[in-house]
Scaffold this active site. Structure first.
Site: not given
Ligand code: GLP
Length: 272
Positions: A67, A136, A138, A143
């Site tokens: 993404d 949450d 995702h 989402e």
């Molecule tokens: C964002 C990214 C996800 C990632 C999430 C959690 O939403 N798009 O790919 O898994 O953050 O991030 P973190 O690893 O910093 O908790």
């Protein structure tokens, strides 16, 4: 689903790196699906170490990221392209032309998303998709409420995700509200998924993903429908799992099988 519970984030990174490194050694032209966020940082550090000290060769590896924020160009310090360069690509011998991160500034997103899917297909699909998880539940930026069959597209970020990501931006107002993201359906097509999670803040999402019902309200739960998912999580992220002891027992037996202590299995037989 295989669930590997490790003592701490460092052990999660080492175990996850073993999965990636094994594939890269076995198949030097493999296609990796990569993720951003704090969670995979340890994995990237370990892979960089393996590249430097053990000669792990990424020269022919192809990658696709999950993404990107809409509106941020590749040089923006909070763009996911910049994140990947800084934390991984600049430190290994991958050919940057083989690395793909969605374009957050495409002029025609509809056409661009179709093209991104096509590029993945033309490379033969993703062999191993690395995933983090949002608080949450995702995956990528799918989402709650995202279709479990969704493809690469634009997605509006929830208030929870905007809040979670605000730590990377100077002010909350700067956090983008839109992202271009692979869909849940796109992710489910990768041959293997490697889901990583660390810390207490992920415990509820991990419980819902592994032991809850399959629901679009927790898009990671769609991984239950995938044939080959490995979750590598730390103790804190595992703390709400009802079957935690069972997962530990499976791994204990797996280790004994691998070391030949339980006799050999007939060729092609998978115990788990
Ligand atoms: C964002 C990214 C996800 C990632 C999430 C959690 O939403 N798009 O790919 O898994 O953050 O991030 P973190 O690893 O910093 O908790």
């Amino acid at each position: 689903m295989r669930v590997i519970v490790e003592r701490n984030p460092e052990a999660v990174a080492r175990t996850a790196a073993q999965f990636v490194a094994r594939l890269v050694r076995r198949h030097p032209t493999c296609v990796l699906g990569l993720a951003t966020g704090g969670t995979p940082l340890g994995l990237y550090r370990e892979l960089i170490r393996m590249h430097r000290e053990e000669g792990l060769d990424f020269s022919r590896v192809v990658s696709f990221n999950l993404d990107e924020y809409v509106g941020l160009g590749p040089t923006h310090p909070q763009s996911y392209r910049h994140f990947m360069q800084q934390n991984f690509f600049d430190h290994i011998n991958i050919d940057v032309r083989n690395t793909h991160v969605p374009d957050g500034r495409a002029l025609d997103f509809e056409a661009y998303c179709v093209q991104y899917e096509k590029m993945i297909e033309e490379e033969g699909g993703i062999e191993l998709q690395v995933l983090g998880i949002g608080s949450d539940g995702h995956i990528a930026f799918n989402e709650p409420g995202s279709s479990l069959g969704s493809r690469t597209r634009l997605k509006t970020l929830t208030a929870e995700t905007v809040r979670d990501n605000a730590r990377f931006f100077a002010t909350p107002e700067e956090v983008p509200r839109l992202a271009v993201t692979m869909g849940v359906g796109t992710i489910l097509e990768s041959r293997q998924c490697l889901l990583l999670a660390c810390g207490q803040s992920k415990a509820r999402a991990i419980r819902d993903t592994i032991e809850g019902p399959v629901t679009a309200q927790v898009t990671a739960s769609a991984l239950q429908l995938h044939r080959d998912v490995v979750c590598v999580i730390d103790e804190e992220a595992a703390q709400l799992l009802a079957r935690r002891d069972y997962y530990l027992e499976v791994e204990r037996l797996q280790a004994r099988l691998e070391s030949g202590q339980l006799g050999t299995l007939p060729p092609g037989k998978q115990p788990l």
